[in-house]
Write a protein that holds these residues in place. Structure first.
Motif, PDB file in Angstrom:
ATOM      1  N   ARG A  26      15.823  10.890 -15.206  1.00 23.52           N
ATOM      2  CA  ARG A  26      14.900  12.067 -15.304  1.00 23.52           C
ATOM      3  C   ARG A  26      14.380  12.180 -13.914  1.00 23.52           C
ATOM      4  O   ARG A  26      14.242  11.151 -12.973  1.00 23.52           O
ATOM      5  N   ASP A  27      14.132  13.656 -13.646  1.00 24.12           N
ATOM      6  CA  ASP A  27      13.550  13.961 -12.053  1.00 24.12           C
ATOM      7  C   ASP A  27      14.595  13.578 -10.965  1.00 24.12           C
ATOM      8  O   ASP A  27      14.093  13.313  -9.977  1.00 24.12           O
ATOM      9  N   ASN A  28      15.776  13.138 -11.540  1.00 29.31           N
ATOM     10  CA  ASN A  28      16.855  12.782 -10.352  1.00 29.31           C
ATOM     11  C   ASN A  28      16.283  11.598  -9.445  1.00 29.31           C
ATOM     12  O   ASN A  28      16.557  11.540  -8.365  1.00 29.31           O
ATOM     13  N   ALA A  29      15.540  10.584 -10.342  1.00 30.40           N
ATOM     14  CA  ALA A  29      15.207   9.531  -9.638  1.00 30.40           C
ATOM     15  C   ALA A  29      16.180   8.516  -9.295  1.00 30.40           C
ATOM     16  O   ALA A  29      16.848   8.065 -10.398  1.00 30.40           O
ATOM     17  N   ARG A  30      16.087   7.742  -8.297  1.00 28.40           N
ATOM     18  CA  ARG A  30      16.605   6.589  -7.956  1.00 28.40           C
ATOM     19  C   ARG A  30      15.550   5.535  -7.602  1.00 28.40           C
ATOM     20  O   ARG A  30      14.346   5.790  -7.581  1.00 28.40           O
ATOM     21  N   TYR A  31      15.827   4.284  -7.819  1.00 29.48           N
ATOM     22  CA  TYR A  31      14.919   3.119  -7.926  1.00 29.48           C
ATOM     23  C   TYR A  31      15.054   2.092  -6.807  1.00 29.48           C
ATOM     24  O   TYR A  31      16.122   1.467  -6.973  1.00 29.48           O
ATOM     25  N   LEU A  32      14.358   2.152  -5.717  1.00 25.93           N
ATOM     26  CA  LEU A  32      14.694   1.113  -4.636  1.00 25.93           C
ATOM     27  C   LEU A  32      13.821  -0.153  -5.182  1.00 25.93           C
ATOM     28  O   LEU A  32      12.800  -0.182  -5.290  1.00 25.93           O
ATOM     29  N   THR A  33      14.463  -1.434  -4.985  1.00 27.21           N
ATOM     30  CA  THR A  33      13.875  -2.485  -5.362  1.00 27.21           C
ATOM     31  C   THR A  33      13.920  -3.646  -4.148  1.00 27.21           C
ATOM     32  O   THR A  33      15.123  -3.500  -3.468  1.00 27.21           O
ATOM     33  N   PHE A  34      13.080  -4.238  -3.808  1.00 24.63           N
ATOM     34  CA  PHE A  34      12.869  -5.480  -2.803  1.00 24.63           C
ATOM     35  C   PHE A  34      12.583  -6.711  -3.398  1.00 24.63           C
ATOM     36  O   PHE A  34      11.722  -7.001  -3.730  1.00 24.63           O
ATOM     37  N   ASP A  35      13.807  -7.781  -3.009  1.00 22.13           N
ATOM     38  CA  ASP A  35      13.380  -9.063  -3.421  1.00 22.13           C
ATOM     39  C   ASP A  35      13.037  -9.888  -2.200  1.00 22.13           C
ATOM     40  O   ASP A  35      13.183  -9.503  -1.165  1.00 22.13           O
ATOM     41  N   ASP A  36      12.434 -11.054  -2.563  1.00 20.38           N
ATOM     42  CA  ASP A  36      12.212 -12.132  -1.783  1.00 20.38           C
ATOM     43  C   ASP A  36      11.031 -12.044  -0.887  1.00 20.38           C
ATOM     44  O   ASP A  36      10.609 -13.003   0.044  1.00 20.38           O
ATOM     45  N   GLY A  37      10.261 -11.151  -1.108  1.00 21.44           N
ATOM     46  CA  GLY A  37       8.994 -11.273  -0.147  1.00 21.44           C
ATOM     47  C   GLY A  37       7.794 -11.882  -0.936  1.00 21.44           C
ATOM     48  O   GLY A  37       8.168 -12.244  -2.009  1.00 21.44           O
ATOM     49  N   PRO A  38       6.496 -11.191  -0.575  1.00 14.44           N
ATOM     50  CA  PRO A  38       6.228 -10.714   0.813  1.00 14.44           C
ATOM     51  C   PRO A  38       6.422 -11.553   1.884  1.00 14.44           C
ATOM     52  O   PRO A  38       6.227 -12.594   2.061  1.00 14.44           O
ATOM     53  N   ASP A  39       6.785 -10.793   2.983  1.00 14.06           N
ATOM     54  CA  ASP A  39       6.978 -11.323   4.309  1.00 14.06           C
ATOM     55  C   ASP A  39       5.848 -10.854   5.433  1.00 14.06           C
ATOM     56  O   ASP A  39       5.938  -9.295   5.482  1.00 14.06           O
ATOM     57  N   PRO A  40       5.361 -11.491   6.060  1.00 14.74           N
ATOM     58  CA  PRO A  40       4.394 -10.876   7.074  1.00 14.74           C
ATOM     59  C   PRO A  40       4.853 -10.098   8.317  1.00 14.74           C
ATOM     60  O   PRO A  40       4.329  -9.134   8.845  1.00 14.74           O
ATOM     61  N   THR A  41       6.253 -10.484   8.471  1.00 13.47           N
ATOM     62  CA  THR A  41       6.914  -9.662   9.461  1.00 13.47           C
ATOM     63  C   THR A  41       7.668  -8.575   9.025  1.00 13.47           C
ATOM     64  O   THR A  41       7.351  -7.264   9.633  1.00 13.47           O
ATOM     65  N   TYR A  42       8.311  -8.574   7.743  1.00 11.08           N
ATOM     66  CA  TYR A  42       9.196  -7.426   7.514  1.00 11.08           C
ATOM     67  C   TYR A  42       8.287  -6.504   6.303  1.00 11.08           C
ATOM     68  O   TYR A  42       8.775  -5.381   6.327  1.00 11.08           O
ATOM     69  N   THR A  43       7.718  -7.118   5.557  1.00  6.22           N
ATOM     70  CA  THR A  43       7.082  -6.172   4.393  1.00  6.22           C
ATOM     71  C   THR A  43       5.931  -5.109   5.201  1.00  6.22           C
ATOM     72  O   THR A  43       6.286  -4.007   4.721  1.00  6.22           O
ATOM     73  N   PRO A  44       5.345  -5.379   5.785  1.00  4.62           N
ATOM     74  CA  PRO A  44       4.351  -4.463   6.561  1.00  4.62           C
ATOM     75  C   PRO A  44       5.115  -2.855   6.924  1.00  4.62           C
ATOM     76  O   PRO A  44       4.916  -1.772   6.589  1.00  4.62           O
ATOM     77  N   PRO A  45       6.202  -2.973   7.793  1.00  7.24           N
ATOM     78  CA  PRO A  45       6.898  -1.931   8.515  1.00  7.24           C
ATOM     79  C   PRO A  45       7.488  -1.253   7.343  1.00  7.24           C
ATOM     80  O   PRO A  45       7.460   0.016   7.316  1.00  7.24           O
ATOM     81  N   LEU A  46       7.942  -1.966   6.323  1.00  7.68           N
ATOM     82  CA  LEU A  46       8.709  -1.343   5.315  1.00  7.68           C
ATOM     83  C   LEU A  46       7.803  -0.699   4.532  1.00  7.68           C
ATOM     84  O   LEU A  46       7.839   0.730   4.143  1.00  7.68           O
TER      85      LEU A  46
END
Length: 213
Positions: A26-46
């Motif tokens: 419904r609503d043309n939705a896709r679902y982005l999922t992110f594994d293995d965090g949280p990471d102080p270097t990579y999670t904030p910019p994401l």
């Protein structure tokens, strides 16, 4: 390169209440999922990138990292993303006893509870391995696993442009659960290019709903 694993098509034969491999179309939705965090270097910019484009996603977090970086978990919740359970240690469940697997899951649920007040969270096992014991336990206790229908392959050490070209040539479809990771900059760098294109084409992105419990 296969971004639509056949094994998960078989898992898709199981009830969604037990194993979720696709989200709602419904609503043309896709679902982005992110594994293995949280990471102080990579999670904030994401998180900055997702906020810039008004995109909600789902983060499957590792218990040990939750303990080290609680401020990042607070931000994930505050910005409207879903919290998921990705075990406490991120060791493969393949050689663990059932007791140890359950300890990994329950300990991480307890950590996540402090941030969103939920007793149980959708679970994605490390490396995708579950085993019959956990499938039976989750079925009895009405809990659910989340897999994916679209693998971005962002864990491969390949040139970023190669990943962008794959995503552009074969984009996720409505209902696809997209596997990505926030323990490197690969997902961020690819999405920085692709999100504006996809949104401009009318694609939408949502966080997965938590299960009913």
């Amino acid at each position: 390169m296969n971004m639509r694993p056949k094994k998960h098509r078989l898992l898709g034969l199981l009830p969604d209440a037990l194993v979720l491999t696709n989200g709602s179309r419904r609503d043309n939705a896709r679902y982005l999922t992110f594994d293995d965090g949280p990471d102080p270097t990579y999670t904030p910019p994401l998180l900055d990138l997702l906020a810039k484009h008004g995109v909600k996603a789902s983060f499957f977090l590792v218990g040990q990292k939750i303990e080290r970086h609680p401020e990042l978990v607070e931000r994930i919740v505050a910005e409207g993303h879903m919290l998921g359970n990705h075990s406490y240690s991120h060791w493969s469940f393949k050689r663990m006893t059932t007791r140890k697997k359950l300890s990994e899951i329950h300990d991480t649920d307890a950590l996540l509870h402090a941030f969103d007040g939920r007793a149980h969270h959708r679970m994605r096992p490390p490396h995708g391995y579950v085993g019959a014991d956990l499938l039976c336990y989750f079925a009895i206790h009405r809990r659910s696993f989340v897999y994916w229908s679209y693998d971005s392959l962002d864990y491969q050490d390949r040139p970023n442009q190669e990943m962008i070209s794959r995503l552009r040539a074969d984009p996720p479809l409505p209902g696809d659960i997209v596997l990505m990771h926030d323990d490197s900059d690969r997902a961020h760098d690819a999405l920085a290019v692709m999100l504006p294109e996809w949104l401009g084409e009318g694609h939408s992105f949502s966080a997965l709903p938590q299960d009913a419990r």
